[in-house]
Design a protein around this motif. Structure first.
Motif, PDB file in Angstrom:
ATOM      1  N   PRO A  44       0.687  -1.248   0.126  1.00  0.00           N
ATOM      2  CA  PRO A  44      -0.073   0.472   0.394  1.00  0.00           C
ATOM      3  C   PRO A  44       0.574   1.285   0.344  1.00  0.00           C
ATOM      4  CG  PRO A  44      -1.021  -1.394   1.127  1.00  0.00           C
ATOM      5  CD  PRO A  44       0.654  -1.984   1.044  1.00  0.00           C
ATOM      6  N   ARG A  45       0.772   2.420  -0.892  1.00  0.00           N
ATOM      7  CA  ARG A  45       0.960   3.397  -1.212  1.00  0.00           C
ATOM      8  C   ARG A  45       2.542   3.357  -1.586  1.00  0.00           C
ATOM      9  NH1 ARG A  45      -1.406   3.709   3.276  1.00  0.00           N
ATOM     10  NH2 ARG A  45       0.606   5.414   4.322  1.00  0.00           N
ATOM     11  N   LEU A  46       3.486   2.500  -2.036  1.00  0.00           N
ATOM     12  CA  LEU A  46       4.237   1.562  -1.844  1.00  0.00           C
ATOM     13  C   LEU A  46       4.499   1.333  -3.471  1.00  0.00           C
ATOM     14  CD1 LEU A  46       7.849   1.944  -1.326  1.00  0.00           C
ATOM     15  CD2 LEU A  46       6.911  -0.350   0.263  1.00  0.00           C
ATOM     16  N   TYR A  47       5.764   1.759  -4.357  1.00  0.00           N
ATOM     17  CA  TYR A  47       5.421   1.193  -6.178  1.00  0.00           C
ATOM     18  C   TYR A  47       7.251   1.317  -6.151  1.00  0.00           C
ATOM     19  CZ  TYR A  47       1.008   3.328  -6.191  1.00  0.00           C
ATOM     20  OH  TYR A  47      -0.239   4.402  -6.144  1.00  0.00           O
ATOM     21  N   LEU A  48       7.272   0.122  -7.211  1.00  0.00           N
ATOM     22  CA  LEU A  48       8.160  -0.034  -7.587  1.00  0.00           C
ATOM     23  C   LEU A  48       8.890   0.524  -9.295  1.00  0.00           C
ATOM     24  CD1 LEU A  48      10.109  -3.344  -6.950  1.00  0.00           C
ATOM     25  CD2 LEU A  48      11.681  -1.397  -6.744  1.00  0.00           C
ATOM     26  N   SER A  49       9.780   1.026  -9.194  1.00  0.00           N
ATOM     27  CA  SER A  49       9.333   1.545 -11.193  1.00  0.00           C
ATOM     28  C   SER A  49      10.951   1.348 -12.037  1.00  0.00           C
ATOM     29  CB  SER A  49       8.534   3.077 -10.881  1.00  0.00           C
ATOM     30  OG  SER A  49       8.834   3.613 -12.947  1.00  0.00           O
ATOM     31  N   ASN A  50      10.887   1.139 -12.868  1.00  0.00           N
ATOM     32  CA  ASN A  50      12.052   1.331 -13.243  1.00  0.00           C
ATOM     33  C   ASN A  50      12.140   2.926 -14.554  1.00  0.00           C
ATOM     34  OD1 ASN A  50       9.924   0.512 -15.612  1.00  0.00           O
ATOM     35  ND2 ASN A  50      11.428  -0.829 -16.928  1.00  0.00           N
ATOM     36  N   THR A  51      10.934   3.596 -14.449  1.00  0.00           N
ATOM     37  CA  THR A  51      10.785   5.146 -14.271  1.00  0.00           C
ATOM     38  C   THR A  51      10.969   6.204 -13.699  1.00  0.00           C
ATOM     39  OG1 THR A  51       9.373   6.518 -16.560  1.00  0.00           O
ATOM     40  CG2 THR A  51       7.926   5.214 -14.929  1.00  0.00           C
ATOM     41  N   CYS A  52      11.690   7.457 -14.016  1.00  0.00           N
ATOM     42  CA  CYS A  52      11.572   7.783 -12.740  1.00  0.00           C
ATOM     43  C   CYS A  52      11.472   9.240 -12.938  1.00  0.00           C
ATOM     44  CB  CYS A  52      12.411   7.838 -12.206  1.00  0.00           C
ATOM     45  SG  CYS A  52      12.868   9.081 -10.643  1.00  0.00           S
ATOM     46  N   ASN A  53      10.217  10.019 -13.374  1.00  0.00           N
ATOM     47  CA  ASN A  53       9.676  11.780 -14.067  1.00  0.00           C
ATOM     48  C   ASN A  53       8.879  11.546 -12.570  1.00  0.00           C
ATOM     49  OD1 ASN A  53       9.265  13.539 -14.399  1.00  0.00           O
ATOM     50  ND2 ASN A  53       8.846  13.401 -16.474  1.00  0.00           N
ATOM     51  N   PRO A  54       8.565  12.839 -12.393  1.00  0.00           N
ATOM     52  CA  PRO A  54       7.683  12.640 -10.866  1.00  0.00           C
ATOM     53  C   PRO A  54       7.173  13.593 -10.970  1.00  0.00           C
ATOM     54  CG  PRO A  54       9.647  13.258  -9.894  1.00  0.00           C
ATOM     55  CD  PRO A  54      10.257  12.451 -10.926  1.00  0.00           C
ATOM     56  N   LYS A  55       7.134  14.347 -12.449  1.00  0.00           N
ATOM     57  CA  LYS A  55       6.069  15.286 -12.662  1.00  0.00           C
ATOM     58  C   LYS A  55       5.556  14.598 -14.111  1.00  0.00           C
ATOM     59  CE  LYS A  55      10.407  18.404 -12.750  1.00  0.00           C
ATOM     60  NZ  LYS A  55      11.115  19.694 -13.567  1.00  0.00           N
ATOM     61  N   SER A  56       5.623  13.329 -14.485  1.00  0.00           N
ATOM     62  CA  SER A  56       4.326  12.552 -15.170  1.00  0.00           C
ATOM     63  C   SER A  56       3.508  12.259 -14.282  1.00  0.00           C
ATOM     64  CB  SER A  56       5.452  11.989 -15.621  1.00  0.00           C
ATOM     65  OG  SER A  56       5.377  10.809 -15.431  1.00  0.00           O
ATOM     66  N   ASN A  57       2.296  12.197 -15.327  1.00  0.00           N
ATOM     67  CA  ASN A  57       1.247  11.388 -14.360  1.00  0.00           C
ATOM     68  C   ASN A  57       1.268   9.915 -13.941  1.00  0.00           C
ATOM     69  OD1 ASN A  57      -0.461  13.617 -14.522  1.00  0.00           O
ATOM     70  ND2 ASN A  57      -0.842  13.619 -16.295  1.00  0.00           N
ATOM     71  N   GLN A  58       2.700   9.198 -14.659  1.00  0.00           N
ATOM     72  CA  GLN A  58       2.678   7.877 -14.735  1.00  0.00           C
ATOM     73  C   GLN A  58       3.307   7.406 -13.744  1.00  0.00           C
ATOM     74  OE1 GLN A  58       5.220   6.414 -18.101  1.00  0.00           O
ATOM     75  NE2 GLN A  58       4.394   3.821 -17.391  1.00  0.00           N
ATOM     76  N   THR A  59       4.132   8.388 -13.087  1.00  0.00           N
ATOM     77  CA  THR A  59       4.934   7.834 -11.758  1.00  0.00           C
ATOM     78  C   THR A  59       4.283   8.964 -10.258  1.00  0.00           C
ATOM     79  OG1 THR A  59       6.731   9.674 -12.608  1.00  0.00           O
ATOM     80  CG2 THR A  59       7.150   7.020 -12.635  1.00  0.00           C
ATOM     81  N   ASN A  60       3.232   9.935 -11.252  1.00  0.00           N
ATOM     82  CA  ASN A  60       2.795  10.668  -9.910  1.00  0.00           C
ATOM     83  C   ASN A  60       2.133   9.988  -9.152  1.00  0.00           C
ATOM     84  OD1 ASN A  60       1.903  12.506  -8.309  1.00  0.00           O
ATOM     85  ND2 ASN A  60       2.076  13.997  -9.787  1.00  0.00           N
TER      86      ASN A  60
END
Length: 174
Positions: free
Chosen positions: A36-52
């Protein structure tokens, strides 16, 4: 079990962990919620909707320029770690576990990122689940694998095995 020596706990062998990590792999997206509320990612753009996703905290695999993230309102922790079996990622286990724990306690949303989102970031998330949520290494692996394919390198797995044994001894009062 009667007669069982509780002090003899051993973390699962690396080959068993690899079997679990490599079986039933399926496509996973660039960003996956693994707790819950913890994400793993290979993309990192906190300004994009995909990773926000309401992102409040970010753990990066390298120290990035504060100027890039400074205007996002996102708290971040840089972890300079090589994805190498010889690299000691365990030096970051406590600090990142505390960072994630504090963020989640404050209803934050945490993204843990590395180049492929399967080794460095996964090792840090597994350590968090073990240190702060009391999961064994195998329980942590199975929890994350329900949501994302991960594959920490063999060196990281061995460091997580050591952490698993240490935490188990601590809970057994040894």
């Amino acid at each position: 079990m009667e007669g069982e020596d509780k002090g003899s706990y051993e973390a699962p062998p690396t080959c068993t962990l690899l079997d679990v990590l490599l079986k039933n792999r399926r496509p996973t997206g660039a960003v996956n919620q693994v707790w819950p509320r913890l994400y793993l990612s290979n993309t990192c753009n906190p300004k994009s909707n995909q990773t926000n996703n309401g992102l409040t905290h970010l753990i990066l695999h390298v120290m990035n320029l504060p100027g890039y993230y400074g205007d996002t309102g996102v708290a971040y922790l840089g972890v300079e770690a090589d994805d190498s079996k010889d690299f000691d990622i365990s030096q970051f286990f406590s600090e990142t576990a505390e960072f994630i724990h504090t963020a989640l306690t404050q209803n934050g949303v945490v993204l843990v990122h590395c180049a492929r989102g399967i080794s460095r970031s996964a090792a840090l998330v597994l350590a968090f689940l073990m240190i702060k949520r009391g999961l064994s290494l195998m329980e942590a692996v199975e929890t994350v694998r329900k949501h994302r394919n991960i594959l920490p390198n063999v060196g990281f797995l061995n460091q997580l095995r050591k952490l698993d044994s240490q935490l188990h001894r601590r809970t057994e009062g040894h």
